[in-house]
Each structure stands twice: as C-alpha cells, then as structure tokens.
Design an enzyme around this catalytic site. Structure first.
Site, PDB file in Angstrom:
ATOM      1  N   LYS A 124       0.874  -1.181   0.000  1.00  0.00           N
ATOM      2  CA  LYS A 124       0.000   0.000   0.000  1.00  0.00           C
ATOM      3  C   LYS A 124       0.904   1.222   0.000  1.00  0.00           C
ATOM      4  O   LYS A 124       2.023   1.175   0.503  1.00  0.00           O
ATOM      5  CB  LYS A 124      -0.879   0.011   1.256  1.00  0.00           C
ATOM      6  CG  LYS A 124      -2.107   0.868   1.122  1.00  0.00           C
ATOM      7  CD  LYS A 124      -3.224   0.167   0.377  1.00  0.00           C
ATOM      8  CE  LYS A 124      -4.382   1.095   0.091  1.00  0.00           C
ATOM      9  NZ  LYS A 124      -5.547   0.383  -0.467  1.00  0.00           N
ATOM     10  N   ASP A 164      -6.904   4.289  -4.918  1.00  0.00           N
ATOM     11  CA  ASP A 164      -7.563   4.122  -3.608  1.00  0.00           C
ATOM     12  C   ASP A 164      -8.211   5.478  -3.321  1.00  0.00           C
ATOM     13  O   ASP A 164      -8.435   6.266  -4.261  1.00  0.00           O
ATOM     14  CB  ASP A 164      -6.544   3.726  -2.519  1.00  0.00           C
ATOM     15  CG  ASP A 164      -7.210   3.291  -1.213  1.00  0.00           C
ATOM     16  OD1 ASP A 164      -7.800   2.205  -1.174  1.00  0.00           O
ATOM     17  OD2 ASP A 164      -7.171   4.051  -0.220  1.00  0.00           O
TER      18      ASP A 164
HETATM   19  P1  NDP Z   1     -13.074   7.489  -2.795  1.00  0.00           P
HETATM   20  O1  NDP Z   1     -12.112   8.549  -2.472  1.00  0.00           O
HETATM   21  O2  NDP Z   1     -13.521   7.302  -4.202  1.00  0.00           O
HETATM   22  O3  NDP Z   1     -14.388   7.664  -1.897  1.00  0.00           O
HETATM   23  C1  NDP Z   1     -14.377   7.794  -0.507  1.00  0.00           C
HETATM   24  C2  NDP Z   1     -15.750   8.299  -0.090  1.00  0.00           C
HETATM   25  O4  NDP Z   1     -15.855   8.303   1.322  1.00  0.00           O
HETATM   26  C3  NDP Z   1     -16.026   9.724  -0.553  1.00  0.00           C
HETATM   27  O5  NDP Z   1     -17.384   9.825  -0.883  1.00  0.00           O
HETATM   28  C4  NDP Z   1     -15.719  10.547   0.699  1.00  0.00           C
HETATM   29  O6  NDP Z   1     -16.409  11.783   0.742  1.00  0.00           O
HETATM   30  C5  NDP Z   1     -16.244   9.611   1.751  1.00  0.00           C
HETATM   31  N1  NDP Z   1     -15.677   9.861   3.065  1.00  0.00           N
HETATM   32  C6  NDP Z   1     -14.405  10.149   3.399  1.00  0.00           C
HETATM   33  N2  NDP Z   1     -14.291  10.291   4.731  1.00  0.00           N
HETATM   34  C7  NDP Z   1     -15.522  10.054   5.230  1.00  0.00           C
HETATM   35  C8  NDP Z   1     -16.057  10.050   6.523  1.00  0.00           C
HETATM   36  N3  NDP Z   1     -15.292  10.301   7.583  1.00  0.00           N
HETATM   37  N4  NDP Z   1     -17.374   9.782   6.680  1.00  0.00           N
HETATM   38  C9  NDP Z   1     -18.157   9.517   5.605  1.00  0.00           C
HETATM   39  N5  NDP Z   1     -17.702   9.519   4.351  1.00  0.00           N
HETATM   40  C10 NDP Z   1     -16.402   9.791   4.170  1.00  0.00           C
HETATM   41  O7  NDP Z   1     -12.442   6.123  -2.236  1.00  0.00           O
HETATM   42  P2  NDP Z   1     -12.790   4.643  -2.635  1.00  0.00           P
HETATM   43  O8  NDP Z   1     -14.231   4.507  -2.892  1.00  0.00           O
HETATM   44  O9  NDP Z   1     -11.821   4.187  -3.658  1.00  0.00           O
HETATM   45  O10 NDP Z   1     -12.401   3.870  -1.299  1.00  0.00           O
HETATM   46  C11 NDP Z   1     -13.297   3.792  -0.192  1.00  0.00           C
HETATM   47  C12 NDP Z   1     -12.833   2.685   0.745  1.00  0.00           C
HETATM   48  O11 NDP Z   1     -12.782   1.443   0.027  1.00  0.00           O
HETATM   49  C13 NDP Z   1     -11.432   2.855   1.339  1.00  0.00           C
HETATM   50  O12 NDP Z   1     -11.427   2.261   2.628  1.00  0.00           O
HETATM   51  C14 NDP Z   1     -10.551   2.043   0.400  1.00  0.00           C
HETATM   52  O13 NDP Z   1      -9.349   1.638   1.002  1.00  0.00           O
HETATM   53  C15 NDP Z   1     -11.475   0.857   0.153  1.00  0.00           C
HETATM   54  N6  NDP Z   1     -11.184   0.097  -1.040  1.00  0.00           N
HETATM   55  C16 NDP Z   1     -11.128   0.688  -2.280  1.00  0.00           C
HETATM   56  C17 NDP Z   1     -10.875  -0.056  -3.408  1.00  0.00           C
HETATM   57  C18 NDP Z   1     -10.929   0.521  -4.766  1.00  0.00           C
HETATM   58  O14 NDP Z   1     -10.905  -0.256  -5.745  1.00  0.00           O
HETATM   59  N7  NDP Z   1     -11.029   1.820  -4.926  1.00  0.00           N
HETATM   60  C19 NDP Z   1     -10.564  -1.510  -3.293  1.00  0.00           C
HETATM   61  C20 NDP Z   1     -10.758  -2.056  -1.975  1.00  0.00           C
HETATM   62  C21 NDP Z   1     -11.014  -1.262  -0.894  1.00  0.00           C
HETATM   63  P3  NDP Z   1     -15.667  13.113   0.221  1.00  0.00           P
HETATM   64  O15 NDP Z   1     -15.283  12.829  -1.209  1.00  0.00           O
HETATM   65  O16 NDP Z   1     -16.695  14.150   0.374  1.00  0.00           O
HETATM   66  O17 NDP Z   1     -14.467  13.265   1.121  1.00  0.00           O
END
Ligand code: NDP
Length: 445
Positions: A124, A164
């Site tokens: 990571k 990510d």
């Molecule tokens: P993104 O950046 O695309 O999305 C993250 C989302 O979470 C955004 O909508 C963000 O809002 C929101 N967010 C951030 N902080 C908070 C909080 N404290 N409370 C509520 N919402 C919050 O990331 P991903 O979708 O890629 O990743 C999300 C999770 O999934 C992470 O844990 C990542 O490690 C995991 N993951 C991702 C993978 C992937 O393929 N992308 C694969 C496997 C796991 P805002 O934009 O307004 O900050």
C-alpha cells in the site's frame, strides 16, 4: 502462540500506529488455533515474520501550486509481503495518510490478495497530499513529483500500484504517464488505467460489484437474496458507486449515501438519473451530499450523522476505516439488519464487529468482501500480459466467480459448530495459510 506477548512486543516496536495494531490483533486472534495445531508455523517463526513489512519506503514530494508557491508532502510505499506474487496494492492521497495507516492497509492487502486466488503479494502507498480543491494542473504536478521518486521501486513483476481514496483514473493516468517517461516502457505497472491504454473494463466498478456479489452469497446461505432489500450505503466514492449500481441491478433499494459532513436519506431509492447526477457533482469536484437534497426534495440531509441509524436489511460501509462504531452497530442490530458487507477497509471498529458476530449477523469483512477490486486489477494485469482486452461480460463473469470462490473459502474455514459462518475467521485463516506456507517453502530469506 502467546497473543498478549506478541501484541505487547508489537506495540513497543510500532508506537503511535493504532490501526496497524488493531488489524494485526484481529488477524492473530482468529488464526491462533491454526497456528497451535500446526507446529511448522511456530518452527518457522511465521507470526513474527508475517507482521513485519518487507520494506517501508518514505520520500519527499515537492511540487508547485498555481500561484507559484512550493509545497512539501510525504510519500510512502509499504511493500508488505511478496511470498505469493509481486507486491500489489493501492495508492491513497488524503491528509489523514500516515505510515501506521498504510502499514495496516498493506498488512490487510496481503491476506486479501491471497484470498483472491491470484498470484499477488501485498502493499500500500500514498501521501498526506489533499487533492480536494486542487486544480487539474496542480494534481498533475503532484502526481508527477510523487512518481519521480516512486518509479525506482515499482515494476510489472515487482510492485504494481493502483488507485484508492483520492486516486482515481485521472491520478493513475498522470502517475503512469510520468513512470512511462522515466522508465521508457509502456507496461502494466499500474492497474486502474484508462480503457484505451491498457485498463480493464469493469475495473472502476469492480470493488462495489464484488462487494454486492459477496453480500448476495452470504444472503443465499439463509435462503435470501438482495432482491427487495433496503440497503444503507456510506460514502459516495468509487466503491459506494459500484455497490449502488449492482445493488439496484439485483433488485434492492439503496436509501443512503454519505460524506464526512453527514448523510442523505432518500426513501424513494438512489438509482438511475440520481446516480448520474451524483457522478456529475463528483466529477466537478463539488460537495455531493447536501446538493443532492436540493435536486431531489424527497431526500433529507442529516448533518454530522452517519447512515447507520436508518432501518435497513443490508448495510454496506464503503467510505473509510472505523466509520461504524459500537453504537452504530447497535442501531443496525436493533433495526433488524441481516447482512453487513464491508466495501471499505476496516470500516467497522472491533467492538462493532464483535456485536455483529454475537448477534449472528451475516458479516463480510473487507478483506473478503471488497477483494473484487484487486481481483479485477489482477485480471487487468493478465490482459496486459496477453496484450488483449476482454469484453465487460467476460470480466464481470470472472469477477463473480472469484467472489463466489472467496465466499466458499470463508465458509470452509469459518463455519462454527452451530452452523453460523464467522467470515472474519474464515477469511483470515484462508488468507494466512497460503501466505505462510509460501514463506515456509521459500526459506528464511
Ligand atoms: P473514494 O475517495 O472514491 O471515496 C471515498 C468516499 O468516502 C467519498 O465519498 C468521501 O467523501 C467519503 N468519506 C471520506 N471520509 C468520510 C467520513 N469520515 N465519513 C463519511 N464519508 C467519508 O475512495 P474509494 O471509494 O476508492 O475507497 C473507499 C474505501 O474502500 C477505502 O477504505 C478504500 O481503502 C477501500 N477500497 C477501495 C478499493 C478501490 O478499488 N477503490 C478496493 C478495496 C477497498 P468526500 O469525497 O466528500 O471526502
């Protein structure tokens, strides 16, 4: 194996890294029986070796903003374990990024990648850079500066990063472009690439799709399905988006999305045009949660709250680590939640997880339920190596089959005497055995 002794030693060696310690403890607690029953693991001192990353790289990232001011951020790559294949894991750009957080994610990634059945080790990386509010040119300059250092440590048979939080197709493009310029090779060093330069169809949606496939498999063990279920989702990023699309396709009704400032409840369901509208807001770098309620008046915004107070059958936490605590879990259980499937990495606190297990909720831990993203990255690597592009249907069918296999492995190692499947134990044991056995086969190196 003396768990207390191991944990107190780890705490001394990794001060100020609570998320890493939390992740290690969760894994060790569930594999303790396997280690005790198989003296070969103790003889090879596997536990001490598996919790120590192979390599931690930190570097300075200097970049210039649009006003000519110079900024410094810190870049990291944690290459955790490559026993079963080259290092593989995402890059996160977020102000909360720390070494401890990335060690937790790299450790989890090692077991997750093992579960996918594909030959991928765990890693990571990321930076404390905050992409929010930055111009396109600033994002590009940052990505280039980040890659000017990282390129020395990665390669298609060495370490293959991906996206990510804060790193989507645009950032992958800028980092890949810089890598290609520095190395002179157009190879499959990144996954999540653009579709017309080596990216796989379905990769952007894969984590969310896989998460819902996994939830569906869990529900099937109780004769249920996603059809007709009320679903609460958190976040609206890459993973939430894919989860929402697939949940809708399987006949469920998604009623929440959230951001750091609160959540939206839309009892009519979030689907079709509403999802397109959210994507438009996201692409234009705007806040998305509140504006949704202006456009769709049937929806309500709950400031400073999390969606877990809403009555739902299925909960899909898809935002960030530790976003669902004991009180949230209690609310979900009181409201009759049937299934919780983690799209994010470690979104449930240990206390929340314990409560779900105690109440025999179908609970899919992220390292199993969100493994579809990295699995599809593995499929992207295969397509790159073959110099072929598979059709979307083919990729999705393979993803579905991988998620079913992961589910089966969890059931195999996680079924308890009363028939309840402890997916946390199942995922950890299945992931551990493969990595630990490979380490033993390869000797002390
Ligand atoms: P993104 O950046 O695309 O999305 C993250 C989302 O979470 C955004 O909508 C963000 O809002 C929101 N967010 C951030 N902080 C908070 C909080 N404290 N409370 C509520 N919402 C919050 O990331 P991903 O979708 O890629 O990743 C999300 C999770 O999934 C992470 O844990 C990542 O490690 C995991 N993951 C991702 C993978 C992937 O393929 N992308 C694969 C496997 C796991 P805002 O934009 O307004 O900050």
């Amino acid at each position: 194996m003396n768990l207390e002794l191991i944990m107190s030693d780890l705490e001394k060696r990794n001060p100020g890294q609570p998320e890493f310690l939390q992740a290690v403890k969760e894994v060790l607690e569930t594999i303790i029986d396997v280690v005790s029953e198989n003296p070969k693991y103790d003889a090879a001192n596997i536990i001490e070796r598996i919790v120590e990353p192979d390599r931690v790289i930190t570097f300075k990232v200097q970049w210039i903003d649009d006003k000519g001011r110079v900024h410094v951020n810190r870049g990291y790559r944690v290459q955790f374990n490559n026993a079963i294949g080259p290092y593989k894991g995402g890059i996160r750009f977020h102000p909360s990024v720390t070494l401890g957080g990335l060690k937790f994610l790299g450790f989890e990634q090692t077991f997750k990648n093992s579960l996918t059945t594909l030959p991928m080790g765990g890693a990571k990386g990321g930076s404390d850079f905050d992409p929010k509010g930055k111009s396109n040119a600033e994002i590009m300059r940052f990505c280039q500066a980040f890659m000017a250092e990282l390129y020395k440590y990665i390669g298609p048979d060495k370490d293959i990063p991906a996206g990510d939080i804060g790193v989507g197709g645009r950032e992958v493009g800028y980092m890949f472009g810089m890598y290609k310029k520095l190395v002179g090779d157009h190879n499959g060093v990144f996954t999540g690439k653009g579709r017309n330069w080596g990216g796989s169809l379905i990769r952007p949606e894969a984590t969310g799709f896989g998460n819902v496939f996994f939830a569906e498999e869990m529900l099937k063990t109780r004769g249920e399905s996603m059809k007709g279920k009320i679903v609460a989702v958190s976040g609206f990023g890459n993973v939430s988006w894919g989860s929402i699309i697939k949940a809708n396709q399987l006949g469920a009704r998604v009623v929440t999305i959230s951001g750091p400032d609160g959540y939206v409840y839309d009892p009519d369901g979030i689907s079709g045009d509403k999802v397109d509208y959210l994507l438009e807001l996201r692409a234009s770098n705007q806040d998305i949660v509140k504006p949704y309620t202006f456009e769709y008046p049937s929806a309500q915004f709950f400031e400073g709250k999390r969606p877990w107070e809403v009555k739902c059958d299925v909960a899909l936490p898809c935002a960030i680590q530790n976003e669902l605590n004991l009180q949230d879990a209690q609310n979900l259980v009181n409201n009759g939640v049937m299934c919780v499937s983690e799209g994010a990495n470690m979104p449930c606190t240990p206390e929340a997880m314990e409560l779900f297990l105690e109440h025999k909720v179908l609970y899919g831990p992220g390292k199993a339920s969100n493994a579809g993203g990295v699995a599809t990255s593995g499929l992207e690597q295969t397509q790159n190596a073959q110099k072929l592009n598979w059709a979307a249907e083919e990729v999705e069918a393979k993803l579905h089959s991988i998620m079913c296999n992961i589910h089966e492995a969890c059931v195999k190692y996680g079924r308890e005497e009363d028939g309840y499947v402890n997916y946390v134990k199942g995922a950890n044991v299945a992931g551990f055995i493969k990595v630990a056995d490979a380490m033993i086969d390869q000797g002390v190196i």
